[in-house]
Design a protein around this motif. Structure first.
Motif, PDB file in Angstrom:
ATOM      1  N   LYS A   1      73.047 -15.861  97.918  1.00 52.72           N
ATOM      2  CA  LYS A   1      71.749 -14.745  97.693  1.00 52.72           C
ATOM      3  C   LYS A   1      70.515 -15.129  98.705  1.00 52.72           C
ATOM      4  O   LYS A   1      70.083 -14.462  99.438  1.00 52.72           O
ATOM      5  N   GLN A   2      70.225 -16.366  98.817  1.00 48.78           N
ATOM      6  CA  GLN A   2      68.876 -16.945  99.606  1.00 48.78           C
ATOM      7  C   GLN A   2      69.576 -16.688 101.107  1.00 48.78           C
ATOM      8  O   GLN A   2      68.707 -16.373 101.900  1.00 48.78           O
ATOM      9  N   ALA A   3      70.931 -16.851 101.379  1.00 48.24           N
ATOM     10  CA  ALA A   3      71.133 -16.721 102.962  1.00 48.24           C
ATOM     11  C   ALA A   3      71.055 -15.118 103.168  1.00 48.24           C
ATOM     12  O   ALA A   3      70.640 -14.774 104.503  1.00 48.24           O
ATOM     13  N   ILE A   4      71.371 -14.210 102.107  1.00 44.22           N
ATOM     14  CA  ILE A   4      71.402 -12.987 102.586  1.00 44.22           C
ATOM     15  C   ILE A   4      70.009 -12.390 102.518  1.00 44.22           C
ATOM     16  O   ILE A   4      69.556 -11.449 103.564  1.00 44.22           O
ATOM     17  N   ASP A   5      69.008 -12.862 101.676  1.00 43.60           N
ATOM     18  CA  ASP A   5      67.609 -12.786 101.530  1.00 43.60           C
ATOM     19  C   ASP A   5      67.045 -13.002 102.956  1.00 43.60           C
ATOM     20  O   ASP A   5      66.569 -11.952 103.659  1.00 43.60           O
ATOM     21  N   LYS A   6      67.443 -14.111 103.614  1.00 47.80           N
ATOM     22  CA  LYS A   6      66.737 -14.611 104.715  1.00 47.80           C
ATOM     23  C   LYS A   6      67.336 -13.557 106.061  1.00 47.80           C
ATOM     24  O   LYS A   6      66.720 -13.352 106.815  1.00 47.80           O
ATOM     25  N   ALA A   7      68.752 -13.506 105.913  1.00 46.93           N
ATOM     26  CA  ALA A   7      69.542 -12.331 107.016  1.00 46.93           C
ATOM     27  C   ALA A   7      68.620 -10.876 106.947  1.00 46.93           C
ATOM     28  O   ALA A   7      68.137 -10.364 108.134  1.00 46.93           O
ATOM     29  N   VAL A   8      68.510 -10.413 105.752  1.00 48.19           N
ATOM     30  CA  VAL A   8      67.843  -9.116 105.345  1.00 48.19           C
ATOM     31  C   VAL A   8      66.426  -9.129 106.207  1.00 48.19           C
ATOM     32  O   VAL A   8      65.938  -8.228 106.625  1.00 48.19           O
ATOM     33  N   ALA A   9      65.698 -10.172 105.890  1.00 46.64           N
ATOM     34  CA  ALA A   9      64.436 -10.486 106.566  1.00 46.64           C
ATOM     35  C   ALA A   9      64.222 -10.807 108.040  1.00 46.64           C
ATOM     36  O   ALA A   9      62.922 -10.783 108.362  1.00 46.64           O
ATOM     37  N   SER A  10      65.325 -10.918 108.499  1.00 46.95           N
ATOM     38  CA  SER A  10      65.179 -11.461 109.964  1.00 46.95           C
ATOM     39  C   SER A  10      64.788 -10.370 111.058  1.00 46.95           C
ATOM     40  O   SER A  10      64.474 -10.881 112.151  1.00 46.95           O
ATOM     41  N   ALA A  11      64.956  -9.310 110.558  1.00 46.35           N
ATOM     42  CA  ALA A  11      64.504  -8.153 111.748  1.00 46.35           C
ATOM     43  C   ALA A  11      64.237  -6.734 110.898  1.00 46.35           C
ATOM     44  O   ALA A  11      64.820  -6.835 109.811  1.00 46.35           O
ATOM     45  N   PRO A  12      63.432  -6.098 111.457  1.00 38.31           N
ATOM     46  CA  PRO A  12      63.381  -4.762 110.714  1.00 38.31           C
ATOM     47  C   PRO A  12      64.608  -3.870 110.428  1.00 38.31           C
ATOM     48  O   PRO A  12      64.673  -3.251 109.347  1.00 38.31           O
ATOM     49  N   VAL A  13      65.511  -4.029 111.344  1.00 39.05           N
ATOM     50  CA  VAL A  13      66.754  -3.166 111.182  1.00 39.05           C
ATOM     51  C   VAL A  13      67.796  -4.306 111.245  1.00 39.05           C
ATOM     52  O   VAL A  13      67.999  -5.055 112.128  1.00 39.05           O
ATOM     53  N   VAL A  14      68.649  -4.253 110.263  1.00 34.93           N
ATOM     54  CA  VAL A  14      69.889  -5.157 109.810  1.00 34.93           C
ATOM     55  C   VAL A  14      70.921  -4.665 109.667  1.00 34.93           C
ATOM     56  O   VAL A  14      70.728  -3.737 108.502  1.00 34.93           O
ATOM     57  N   LEU A  15      72.233  -4.786 110.096  1.00 37.35           N
ATOM     58  CA  LEU A  15      73.423  -4.284 109.800  1.00 37.35           C
ATOM     59  C   LEU A  15      74.386  -5.417 109.624  1.00 37.35           C
ATOM     60  O   LEU A  15      74.518  -6.430 110.357  1.00 37.35           O
ATOM     61  N   PHE A  16      74.975  -5.512 108.539  1.00 38.90           N
ATOM     62  CA  PHE A  16      76.218  -6.083 108.193  1.00 38.90           C
ATOM     63  C   PHE A  16      77.227  -5.455 108.368  1.00 38.90           C
ATOM     64  O   PHE A  16      77.503  -4.329 107.780  1.00 38.90           O
ATOM     65  N   MET A  17      78.048  -6.052 109.286  1.00 37.27           N
ATOM     66  CA  MET A  17      79.521  -5.277 109.892  1.00 37.27           C
ATOM     67  C   MET A  17      80.312  -6.008 110.283  1.00 37.27           C
ATOM     68  O   MET A  17      80.415  -7.376 109.990  1.00 37.27           O
ATOM     69  N   LYS A  18      81.611  -5.191 110.383  1.00 41.36           N
ATOM     70  CA  LYS A  18      82.941  -6.430 110.824  1.00 41.36           C
ATOM     71  C   LYS A  18      82.871  -6.330 112.243  1.00 41.36           C
ATOM     72  O   LYS A  18      83.054  -5.224 112.916  1.00 41.36           O
ATOM     73  N   GLY A  19      82.946  -7.356 112.747  1.00 44.12           N
ATOM     74  CA  GLY A  19      82.715  -7.785 114.365  1.00 44.12           C
ATOM     75  C   GLY A  19      81.236  -7.867 114.833  1.00 44.12           C
ATOM     76  O   GLY A  19      80.353  -8.142 114.028  1.00 44.12           O
ATOM     77  N   THR A  20      81.032  -7.537 115.915  1.00 42.72           N
ATOM     78  CA  THR A  20      79.891  -7.393 116.705  1.00 42.72           C
ATOM     79  C   THR A  20      79.395  -6.407 117.256  1.00 42.72           C
ATOM     80  O   THR A  20      80.184  -5.419 117.571  1.00 42.72           O
ATOM     81  N   PRO A  21      78.267  -6.073 117.669  1.00 45.42           N
ATOM     82  CA  PRO A  21      77.709  -4.744 118.144  1.00 45.42           C
ATOM     83  C   PRO A  21      78.444  -4.653 119.426  1.00 45.42           C
ATOM     84  O   PRO A  21      78.822  -3.445 119.723  1.00 45.42           O
ATOM     85  N   GLU A  22      78.847  -5.604 120.177  1.00 45.26           N
ATOM     86  CA  GLU A  22      79.448  -5.606 121.482  1.00 45.26           C
ATOM     87  C   GLU A  22      81.032  -5.437 121.255  1.00 45.26           C
ATOM     88  O   GLU A  22      81.735  -4.633 122.118  1.00 45.26           O
ATOM     89  N   THR A  23      81.699  -5.921 120.333  1.00 47.28           N
ATOM     90  CA  THR A  23      82.798  -5.689 119.774  1.00 47.28           C
ATOM     91  C   THR A  23      83.276  -5.370 118.280  1.00 47.28           C
ATOM     92  O   THR A  23      83.643  -6.471 117.559  1.00 47.28           O
ATOM     93  N   PRO A  24      82.964  -4.340 117.916  1.00 44.63           N
ATOM     94  CA  PRO A  24      83.229  -3.963 116.723  1.00 44.63           C
ATOM     95  C   PRO A  24      84.737  -3.889 116.113  1.00 44.63           C
ATOM     96  O   PRO A  24      85.590  -3.725 116.959  1.00 44.63           O
ATOM     97  N   GLN A  25      85.120  -4.442 114.913  1.00 44.92           N
ATOM     98  CA  GLN A  25      86.469  -4.687 114.314  1.00 44.92           C
ATOM     99  C   GLN A  25      86.882  -3.828 113.512  1.00 44.92           C
ATOM    100  O   GLN A  25      87.882  -3.851 112.839  1.00 44.92           O
TER     101      GLN A  25
END
Length: 171
Positions: free
Chosen positions: A48-72
């Protein structure tokens, strides 16, 4: 209704007859105490703390499968494409690959109470999955939200140009 009236008549006719007691159901689908326990079983404090930190890391956050360059996954690809079409500033965007960490993959679903991935957060608030992103893109709500939150690359360039124009007028 007909069966109730017959049952009442039969019970009235037999003096001293025991009334039937409703049997308790053999299985109860939703017992609040059991349901709430199973709902919170997988999300550890560390996750939960790790996700809180990730969500707060930028104004727009996307949890996704893969990366923006290579979505899976096709849904992750569609979400990235929509954010690109909307003009989200890359400096105000962060993506997290849930395929790299099984705990994150399951934890994010419990964190948001949303069963699917990708998941979009804007200003630390959960927006939705791919279906919601597509719908908001189509009806204009996503463009309005991104503009209000000032996370568009074009909006930043316009603000810088307006500031520069304001300084030129002063001179």
């Amino acid at each position: 209704m007909f069966s109730r009236s017959i049952a009442r008549q039969l019970l009235r006719q037999t003096p001293g007859a025991a009334r039937p007691v409703a049997a308790a159901p053999a299985f109860t689908f939703c017992q609040p105490s059991l349901f709430s326990l199973t709902q919170q079983r997988l999300l550890s404090d560390t996750t939960k703390q790790a996700i809180d930190k990730a969500v707060a890391s930028a104004p727009v956050v996307l949890f996704m499968k893969g990366t923006p360059e290579t979505p899976q996954c096709g849904f992750s690809r569609a979400s990235i494409q929509i954010l690109g079409l909307q003009g989200v500033d890359p400096a105000k965007f962060a993506a997290f690959n849930v395929l790299e960490d099984p705990e994150l993959r399951e934890g994010i679903k419990e964190y948001s109470d949303w069963p699917t991935i990708p998941q979009l957060y804007i200003d630390k608030e959960f927006v939705g999955g791919c279906d919601i992103i597509v719908s908001m893109h189509q009806n204009g709500e996503l463009a309005k939200l991104l503009d209000e939150k000032k996370v568009l690359a074009a909006a930043e360039a316009e603000e810088a140009a307006a500031a520069a124009a304001g300084e030129e007028k002063k001179e």
